[in-house]
Design a protein around this motif. Structure first.
Motif, PDB file in Angstrom:
ATOM      1  N   UNK A  20       0.848  -1.198   0.000  1.00 44.01           N
ATOM      2  CA  UNK A  20       0.000   0.000   0.000  1.00 44.01           C
ATOM      3  C   UNK A  20       0.884   1.249   0.000  1.00 44.01           C
ATOM      4  N   UNK A  21       0.612   2.126  -0.934  1.00 44.83           N
ATOM      5  CA  UNK A  21       1.385   3.348  -1.068  1.00 44.83           C
ATOM      6  C   UNK A  21       0.959   4.365   0.001  1.00 44.83           C
ATOM      7  N   UNK A  22       1.929   5.042   0.675  1.00 42.47           N
ATOM      8  CA  UNK A  22       1.555   6.020   1.700  1.00 42.47           C
ATOM      9  C   UNK A  22       0.883   7.244   1.082  1.00 42.47           C
ATOM     10  N   UNK A  23       0.011   7.879   1.868  1.00 47.14           N
ATOM     11  CA  UNK A  23      -0.635   9.110   1.435  1.00 47.14           C
ATOM     12  C   UNK A  23       0.323  10.275   1.652  1.00 47.14           C
ATOM     13  N   UNK A  24       0.625  11.044   0.594  1.00 47.96           N
ATOM     14  CA  UNK A  24       1.515  12.202   0.789  1.00 47.96           C
ATOM     15  C   UNK A  24       0.762  13.371   1.406  1.00 47.96           C
ATOM     16  N   UNK A  25       1.375  13.995   2.407  1.00 48.50           N
ATOM     17  CA  UNK A  25       0.793  15.151   3.059  1.00 48.50           C
ATOM     18  C   UNK A  25       1.827  16.271   3.097  1.00 48.50           C
ATOM     19  N   UNK A  26       1.357  17.503   3.248  1.00 48.46           N
ATOM     20  CA  UNK A  26       2.244  18.660   3.298  1.00 48.46           C
ATOM     21  C   UNK A  26       2.443  19.124   4.733  1.00 48.46           C
ATOM     22  N   UNK A  82      10.066   2.228  -4.786  1.00 46.06           N
ATOM     23  CA  UNK A  82      10.354   1.027  -3.999  1.00 46.06           C
ATOM     24  C   UNK A  82      10.905   1.401  -2.621  1.00 46.06           C
ATOM     25  N   UNK A  83      11.783   2.398  -2.563  1.00 41.97           N
ATOM     26  CA  UNK A  83      12.341   2.826  -1.275  1.00 41.97           C
ATOM     27  C   UNK A  83      11.269   3.415  -0.370  1.00 41.97           C
ATOM     28  N   UNK A  84      10.369   4.191  -0.978  1.00 43.11           N
ATOM     29  CA  UNK A  84       9.265   4.766  -0.205  1.00 43.11           C
ATOM     30  C   UNK A  84       8.365   3.659   0.336  1.00 43.11           C
ATOM     31  N   UNK A  85       8.037   2.690  -0.516  1.00 43.86           N
ATOM     32  CA  UNK A  85       7.169   1.592  -0.085  1.00 43.86           C
ATOM     33  C   UNK A  85       7.819   0.781   1.034  1.00 43.86           C
ATOM     34  N   UNK A  86       9.122   0.533   0.924  1.00 46.97           N
ATOM     35  CA  UNK A  86       9.825  -0.228   1.958  1.00 46.97           C
ATOM     36  C   UNK A  86       9.833   0.517   3.286  1.00 46.97           C
ATOM     37  N   UNK A  87      10.080   1.839   3.211  1.00 50.21           N
ATOM     38  CA  UNK A  87      10.073   2.646   4.427  1.00 50.21           C
ATOM     39  C   UNK A  87       8.683   2.659   5.059  1.00 50.21           C
ATOM     40  N   UNK A  88       7.669   2.806   4.220  1.00 48.60           N
ATOM     41  CA  UNK A  88       6.295   2.844   4.703  1.00 48.60           C
ATOM     42  C   UNK A  88       5.930   1.543   5.405  1.00 48.60           C
ATOM     43  N   UNK A  89       6.283   0.429   4.792  1.00 53.51           N
ATOM     44  CA  UNK A  89       5.983  -0.869   5.385  1.00 53.51           C
ATOM     45  C   UNK A  89       6.691  -1.042   6.724  1.00 53.51           C
ATOM     46  N   UNK A  90       7.935  -0.586   6.794  1.00 57.58           N
ATOM     47  CA  UNK A  90       8.699  -0.698   8.041  1.00 57.58           C
ATOM     48  C   UNK A  90       8.082   0.156   9.140  1.00 57.58           C
ATOM     49  N   UNK A  91       7.622   1.356   8.784  1.00 54.57           N
ATOM     50  CA  UNK A  91       6.992   2.237   9.771  1.00 54.57           C
ATOM     51  C   UNK A  91       5.675   1.642  10.254  1.00 54.57           C
ATOM     52  N   UNK A 117       5.428  17.103  15.688  1.00 53.46           N
ATOM     53  CA  UNK A 117       5.278  16.345  16.922  1.00 53.46           C
ATOM     54  C   UNK A 117       4.936  14.885  16.623  1.00 53.46           C
ATOM     55  N   UNK A 118       5.600  13.990  17.311  1.00 54.12           N
ATOM     56  CA  UNK A 118       5.330  12.554  17.275  1.00 54.12           C
ATOM     57  C   UNK A 118       5.308  11.999  15.851  1.00 54.12           C
ATOM     58  N   UNK A 119       6.472  11.893  15.275  1.00 49.04           N
ATOM     59  CA  UNK A 119       6.617  11.414  13.895  1.00 49.04           C
ATOM     60  C   UNK A 119       7.663  10.302  13.844  1.00 49.04           C
ATOM     61  N   UNK A 120       7.682   9.622  12.702  1.00 46.78           N
ATOM     62  CA  UNK A 120       8.640   8.554  12.439  1.00 46.78           C
ATOM     63  C   UNK A 120       9.596   8.993  11.335  1.00 46.78           C
ATOM     64  N   UNK A 121      10.865   8.641  11.480  1.00 44.60           N
ATOM     65  CA  UNK A 121      11.863   8.841  10.428  1.00 44.60           C
ATOM     66  C   UNK A 121      12.382   7.474  10.008  1.00 44.60           C
ATOM     67  N   UNK A 122      12.366   7.209   8.704  1.00 40.85           N
ATOM     68  CA  UNK A 122      12.809   5.912   8.197  1.00 40.85           C
ATOM     69  C   UNK A 122      13.714   6.100   6.983  1.00 40.85           C
ATOM     70  N   UNK A 168      20.643   4.453  11.245  1.00 40.39           N
ATOM     71  CA  UNK A 168      20.595   3.698   9.996  1.00 40.39           C
ATOM     72  C   UNK A 168      19.184   3.780   9.420  1.00 40.39           C
ATOM     73  N   UNK A 169      18.782   2.790   8.619  1.00 35.85           N
ATOM     74  CA  UNK A 169      17.473   2.842   7.959  1.00 35.85           C
ATOM     75  C   UNK A 169      16.304   2.481   8.877  1.00 35.85           C
ATOM     76  N   UNK A 170      16.584   1.974  10.050  1.00 36.12           N
ATOM     77  CA  UNK A 170      15.534   1.512  10.958  1.00 36.12           C
ATOM     78  C   UNK A 170      14.602   2.658  11.358  1.00 36.12           C
ATOM     79  N   UNK A 171      13.285   2.465  11.318  1.00 36.16           N
ATOM     80  CA  UNK A 171      12.366   3.533  11.725  1.00 36.16           C
ATOM     81  C   UNK A 171      12.583   3.942  13.172  1.00 36.16           C
ATOM     82  N   UNK A 172      12.612   5.243  13.401  1.00 38.82           N
ATOM     83  CA  UNK A 172      12.752   5.809  14.742  1.00 38.82           C
ATOM     84  C   UNK A 172      11.625   6.807  14.973  1.00 38.82           C
ATOM     85  N   UNK A 173      11.091   6.802  16.183  1.00 31.88           N
ATOM     86  CA  UNK A 173       9.989   7.689  16.526  1.00 31.88           C
ATOM     87  C   UNK A 173      10.507   8.835  17.388  1.00 31.88           C
ATOM     88  N   UNK A 174      10.114  10.059  17.017  1.00 35.70           N
ATOM     89  CA  UNK A 174      10.574  11.253  17.731  1.00 35.70           C
ATOM     90  C   UNK A 174       9.372  12.084  18.179  1.00 35.70           C
TER      91      UNK A 174
END
Length: 359
Positions: A1-7, A91-100, A63-68, A186-192
């Motif tokens: 599933x492709x993530x929804x882009x937001x501004x 593909x990179x976006x999809x992989x990051x999204x799935x990991x998050x 506030x309260x976001x993920x970086x992947x 690294x590439x691992x999702x982190x929550x801030x």
């Protein structure tokens, strides 16, 4: 599933700076007939822009976001802030999204966020490239460190190879940033709980703000210029984008008074010193040529460039720095030795060899 882009929400912006407009001219290109038409068209829309107008550079606080992966930022629903997409593939976006999404849903509850205070995103696509770091990531650190000193910001940087990691550490220290305030990820999702990001400083291949020079000038401020007036920057130790018969070319360079430079063997302060003192620079297009940003205005730069390499990055640097910039496009020879189709050996004609070092 492709993530929804937001501004970025308007109310997230805590600082807006005016990036000055600037004039630009079509670069001096030798052997332009060697450039494939599709590659030329990819560059010419920028090369043919006579004036880049003033634009806004913004610092946003989320506030309260993920970086992947390489700096992709997602909210708690898994939606992706479009301002953090920087040359990432689908593909990179999809992989990051799935990991998050997996991290959010682990065990039915999300991971606990980092609550150690505001942290600035200083990672983007191209973490392993010195040029991307110096011109697109480090300037964000300098901007926030300079304009928002009271926030006590930390700095989120990417995990890079050893030599580049050293240059990253040197550059941050040369800006007066305490390395204890950096977090290497690294590439691992982190929550801030509290993340800052800078938007509008650059768009790789399409725009570079004059404000990026502030970081380079701050890095170079305390460095004494080196003693070599003429530099030949080689890539032979990298194994890709090498000049055919480069030993002969090096001999020609030396005969014209040029010093051979292999930046991988030098610390960042040593590189800054050499380029800061040079008025003539010849080199093969690659990350090390980013150091032309430290050259004095008016310095003559000749970039030996694969015919099929679509690149405006160094032209932007030369334009902003006021350098006398020439690209000599070179025919490509032999197999692809890197990951891109222009990572081949390069053929530089006898006439172009003399042209590169003349004057």
């Amino acid at each position: 599933m492709r993530p929804t882009p937001i501004s970025l929400p308007d109310d997230s912006v805590i600082l807006t700076l005016a990036s000055p407009g600037f004039d630009a001219g079509y670069p001096r290109v030798v052997n332009s007939e060697l450039i494939p038409q599709s590659i030329l068209q990819a560059m010419e829309w920028a090369w043919n822009t006579p004036r880049f107008p003033e634009r806004a550079v913004r610092v946003a606080r989320l506030k309260d976001v993920w970086v992947a992966r390489e700096g992709l930022v997602f909210d708690q629903k898994g939606d992706l802030y479009r301002e953090t997409i920087t040359q990432h593939s689908e593909a990179e976006i999809d992989q990051a999204h799935a990991a998050v999404l997996a991290a959010i849903g682990q065990g039915g509850r999300a991971a606990e966020p980092d609550t150690a205070g505001p942290i600035l995103l200083c990672k983007k696509r191209g973490i392993g490239n010195y040029g991307h770091w110096m011109m697109e990531m480090l300037p964000k650190a300098h901007l926030v460190h300079t304009h928002l000193p009271d926030l006590g910001v930390r700095f989120l940087v990417g995990l890079a190879p050893g030599h580049l990691n050293d240059s990253m550490a040197f550059s941050l220290s040369m800006l007066g940033i305490d390395l204890a305030r950096t977090l290497v990820a690294d590439d691992t999702p982190l929550r801030f709980a509290d993340l800052l990001l800078v938007d509008g400083l650059s768009e790789h291949g399409g725009f570079m703000s004059p404000l990026v020079l502030d970081a380079a000038e701050a890095v170079a401020r305390s460095v004494t210029p080196g003693g070599a007036d003429r530099l030949f920057v080689s890539r032979r130790t990298t194994g890709i984008r090498r000049i055919v018969d480069e030993d002969d070319l090096i001999g020609l360079a030396l005969s014209h008074g040029y010093r051979l430079v292999e930046p991988d063997a030098l610390s960042l302060p040593e590189q800054v010193a050499l380029f800061k003192g040079a008025s003539r620079i010849v080199g093969v297009m690659g990350a090390a040529m980013t150091n032309i940003v430290f050259a004095p205005p008016g310095a003559r730069v000749v970039n030996l460039t694969p015919a099929g390499m679509p690149d405006t990055f160094f032209w932007f640097i030369a334009t902003l720095r006021g350098l006398d910039y020439t690209e000599i496009r070179c025919a490509q020879s032999g197999p692809v030795r890197g990951v891109m189709p222009w990572d081949t050996d390069l053929i530089l004609s006898l006439q172009d060899r003399e042209r590169a070092f003349a004057g």
